[in-house]
Write an enzyme that holds these catalytic residues in place. Structure first.
Site, PDB file in Angstrom:
ATOM      1  N   PRO A   1      10.474 -15.924   2.076  1.00 43.14           N
ATOM      2  CA  PRO A   1      10.009 -16.870   1.070  1.00 43.14           C
ATOM      3  C   PRO A   1       8.501 -16.896   0.870  1.00 43.14           C
ATOM      4  O   PRO A   1       7.737 -16.895   1.848  1.00 43.14           O
ATOM      5  CB  PRO A   1      10.476 -18.220   1.603  1.00 43.14           C
ATOM      6  CG  PRO A   1      11.623 -17.909   2.480  1.00 43.14           C
ATOM      7  CD  PRO A   1      11.387 -16.543   3.045  1.00 43.14           C
ATOM      8  N   ASN A   2       8.125 -16.919  -0.375  1.00 40.10           N
ATOM      9  CA  ASN A   2       6.736 -17.100  -0.836  1.00 40.10           C
ATOM     10  C   ASN A   2       5.839 -15.885  -0.641  1.00 40.10           C
ATOM     11  O   ASN A   2       4.686 -15.904  -1.075  1.00 40.10           O
ATOM     12  CB  ASN A   2       6.089 -18.348  -0.182  1.00 40.10           C
ATOM     13  CG  ASN A   2       6.829 -19.610  -0.557  1.00 40.10           C
ATOM     14  OD1 ASN A   2       7.032 -19.858  -1.740  1.00 40.10           O
ATOM     15  ND2 ASN A   2       7.276 -20.374   0.414  1.00 40.10           N
TER      16      ASN A   2
ATOM     17  N   ARG B   1      -1.756 -16.704  -3.125  1.00 41.57           N
ATOM     18  CA  ARG B   1      -1.340 -17.795  -2.243  1.00 41.57           C
ATOM     19  C   ARG B   1      -2.340 -17.980  -1.093  1.00 41.57           C
ATOM     20  O   ARG B   1      -2.530 -17.057  -0.291  1.00 41.57           O
ATOM     21  CB  ARG B   1       0.030 -17.430  -1.663  1.00 41.57           C
ATOM     22  CG  ARG B   1       0.528 -18.351  -0.574  1.00 41.57           C
ATOM     23  CD  ARG B   1       1.706 -17.737   0.150  1.00 41.57           C
ATOM     24  NE  ARG B   1       2.254 -18.688   1.086  1.00 41.57           N
ATOM     25  CZ  ARG B   1       3.055 -18.374   2.098  1.00 41.57           C
ATOM     26  NH1 ARG B   1       3.426 -17.119   2.279  1.00 41.57           N
ATOM     27  NH2 ARG B   1       3.509 -19.302   2.901  1.00 41.57           N
TER      28      ARG B   1
ATOM     29  N   TYR C   1      -4.148 -15.763   3.830  1.00 42.90           N
ATOM     30  CA  TYR C   1      -3.356 -14.536   3.700  1.00 42.90           C
ATOM     31  C   TYR C   1      -4.103 -13.373   3.041  1.00 42.90           C
ATOM     32  O   TYR C   1      -3.562 -12.271   2.951  1.00 42.90           O
ATOM     33  CB  TYR C   1      -2.064 -14.834   2.922  1.00 42.90           C
ATOM     34  CG  TYR C   1      -1.192 -15.867   3.602  1.00 42.90           C
ATOM     35  CD1 TYR C   1      -0.592 -15.595   4.829  1.00 42.90           C
ATOM     36  CD2 TYR C   1      -0.977 -17.132   3.029  1.00 42.90           C
ATOM     37  CE1 TYR C   1       0.196 -16.539   5.471  1.00 42.90           C
ATOM     38  CE2 TYR C   1      -0.187 -18.086   3.660  1.00 42.90           C
ATOM     39  CZ  TYR C   1       0.396 -17.787   4.879  1.00 42.90           C
ATOM     40  OH  TYR C   1       1.180 -18.716   5.514  1.00 42.90           O
TER      41      TYR C   1
ATOM     42  N   ASN D   1       8.872  -9.957   7.949  1.00 45.32           N
ATOM     43  CA  ASN D   1       8.024 -11.139   7.804  1.00 45.32           C
ATOM     44  C   ASN D   1       8.910 -12.193   7.146  1.00 45.32           C
ATOM     45  O   ASN D   1       9.090 -12.189   5.925  1.00 45.32           O
ATOM     46  CB  ASN D   1       6.783 -10.857   6.960  1.00 45.32           C
ATOM     47  CG  ASN D   1       5.855 -12.073   6.929  1.00 45.32           C
ATOM     48  OD1 ASN D   1       6.260 -13.171   7.325  1.00 45.32           O
ATOM     49  ND2 ASN D   1       4.633 -11.899   6.469  1.00 45.32           N
TER      50      ASN D   1
ATOM     51  N   ALA E   1       8.334 -18.799   6.297  1.00 46.57           N
ATOM     52  CA  ALA E   1       8.656 -20.075   6.934  1.00 46.57           C
ATOM     53  C   ALA E   1      10.030 -20.073   7.609  1.00 46.57           C
ATOM     54  O   ALA E   1      10.282 -20.879   8.517  1.00 46.57           O
ATOM     55  CB  ALA E   1       8.574 -21.196   5.903  1.00 46.57           C
TER      56      ALA E   1
ATOM     57  N   GLU F   1       8.911  -8.458  14.438  1.00 42.79           N
ATOM     58  CA  GLU F   1       8.555  -9.709  13.744  1.00 42.79           C
ATOM     59  C   GLU F   1       7.077  -9.630  13.379  1.00 42.79           C
ATOM     60  O   GLU F   1       6.234  -9.373  14.238  1.00 42.79           O
ATOM     61  CB  GLU F   1       8.802 -10.903  14.668  1.00 42.79           C
ATOM     62  CG  GLU F   1       8.295 -12.222  14.081  1.00 42.79           C
ATOM     63  CD  GLU F   1       8.440 -13.390  15.048  1.00 42.79           C
ATOM     64  OE1 GLU F   1       9.122 -13.245  16.093  1.00 42.79           O
ATOM     65  OE2 GLU F   1       7.861 -14.449  14.751  1.00 42.79           O
TER      66      GLU F   1
ATOM     67  N   HIS G   1       3.687 -11.308  11.198  1.00 42.09           N
ATOM     68  CA  HIS G   1       3.013 -12.358  10.431  1.00 42.09           C
ATOM     69  C   HIS G   1       1.610 -11.885  10.074  1.00 42.09           C
ATOM     70  O   HIS G   1       0.903 -11.320  10.927  1.00 42.09           O
ATOM     71  CB  HIS G   1       2.940 -13.660  11.233  1.00 42.09           C
ATOM     72  CG  HIS G   1       4.289 -14.140  11.645  1.00 42.09           C
ATOM     73  ND1 HIS G   1       5.181 -14.690  10.761  1.00 42.09           N
ATOM     74  CD2 HIS G   1       4.924 -14.077  12.837  1.00 42.09           C
ATOM     75  CE1 HIS G   1       6.304 -14.966  11.394  1.00 42.09           C
ATOM     76  NE2 HIS G   1       6.183 -14.603  12.659  1.00 42.09           N
TER      77      HIS G   1
ATOM     78  N   ARG H   1      -2.526 -21.811  14.135  1.00 45.54           N
ATOM     79  CA  ARG H   1      -2.311 -22.699  12.991  1.00 45.54           C
ATOM     80  C   ARG H   1      -1.526 -23.951  13.419  1.00 45.54           C
ATOM     81  O   ARG H   1      -1.511 -24.294  14.590  1.00 45.54           O
ATOM     82  CB  ARG H   1      -1.611 -21.910  11.875  1.00 45.54           C
ATOM     83  CG  ARG H   1      -2.456 -20.716  11.398  1.00 45.54           C
ATOM     84  CD  ARG H   1      -1.773 -19.932  10.300  1.00 45.54           C
ATOM     85  NE  ARG H   1      -1.582 -20.767   9.100  1.00 45.54           N
ATOM     86  CZ  ARG H   1      -0.753 -20.433   8.114  1.00 45.54           C
ATOM     87  NH1 ARG H   1      -0.049 -19.315   8.161  1.00 45.54           N
ATOM     88  NH2 ARG H   1      -0.631 -21.239   7.071  1.00 45.54           N
TER      89      ARG H   1
HETATM   90  C1  DQA Z   1       3.670 -16.077   7.676  1.00 39.47           C
HETATM   91  C2  DQA Z   1       3.414 -17.302   8.568  1.00 39.47           C
HETATM   92  C3  DQA Z   1       4.471 -18.362   8.316  1.00 39.47           C
HETATM   93  O1  DQA Z   1       4.216 -19.495   9.153  1.00 39.47           O
HETATM   94  C4  DQA Z   1       4.398 -18.812   6.865  1.00 39.47           C
HETATM   95  O2  DQA Z   1       5.405 -19.775   6.612  1.00 39.47           O
HETATM   96  C5  DQA Z   1       4.492 -17.681   5.912  1.00 39.47           C
HETATM   97  C6  DQA Z   1       3.747 -16.455   6.209  1.00 39.47           C
HETATM   98  C7  DQA Z   1       2.556 -15.010   7.817  1.00 39.47           C
HETATM   99  O3  DQA Z   1       2.771 -13.899   7.356  1.00 39.47           O
HETATM  100  O4  DQA Z   1       1.470 -15.310   8.348  1.00 39.47           O
HETATM  101  O5  DQA Z   1       5.097 -17.785   4.854  1.00 39.47           O
HETATM  102  O6  DQA Z   1       4.888 -15.464   8.080  1.00 39.47           O
END
Ligand code: DQA
Length: 149
Positions: A10-11, A18, A23, A79, A82, A103, A105, A112
């Protein structure tokens, strides 16, 4: 040639605009190019996807499980956005398929908010990478290339 499946949750389609202070300004399309070149340099094929929907990501991990069974999967870079912090379904999909998964990020989630410190993905993952910005995708692919035989 084995395939690396890079899955974004998501996102992550909003990358570039964003929260750029967190990011960066690289778009997801540019991340895909970075992954393509990382895969090419390791002799791997790339399958790059993004979805805002948990069930779709579960389906894609199950697809990766079929590639694994066919002997054509190098591994998965996930990735989960959330969903990392909420999804038992993704945890179960990784465990249930046995795929080798990194995994990933972009940000250092441990530096954070505390709700980002717990991951349902980590116990099911082969490796965890965070805080390297979008370059982390290339590092994750290099890591999988080193494991793949
Ligand atoms: C993320 C970190 C997550 O906490 C966040 O919700 C994201 C992006 C990252 O790539 O740093 O959507 O996965």
């Amino acid at each position: 040639m084995k395939t690396v499946l890079v899955l974004n949750g998501p996102n992550l389609n909003l990358l570039g605009s964003r929260e750029p202070q967190v990011y960066g300004t690289t778009t997801l399309a540019e991340v895909e190019k970075l992954c393509a070149s990382a895969c090419a340099s390791h002799g791997l094929a790339l399958d790059f996807r993004q979805s805002n929907h948990e069930g779709v990501l579960v389906d894609w991990i199950q697809e990766a499980g079929k590639l694994l069974a066919a002997g054509s999967l190098a591994g998965v870079v996930l990735n989960a956005g959330a969903l990392t912090h909420t999804s038992i379904a993704l945890h179960d999909a990784i465990k249930g398929t046995g795929v080798t998964l990194v995994e990933l990020h972009i940000s250092n989630v441990h530096a954070r908010e505390s709700f980002r410190h717990h991951s349902y993905i980590s116990p099911a993952a082969k490796a965890v990478l965070c805080g390297f910005g979008v370059q982390g995708y290339a590092l994750a692919i290099a890591g999988l290339a080193g494991l793949a035989v």
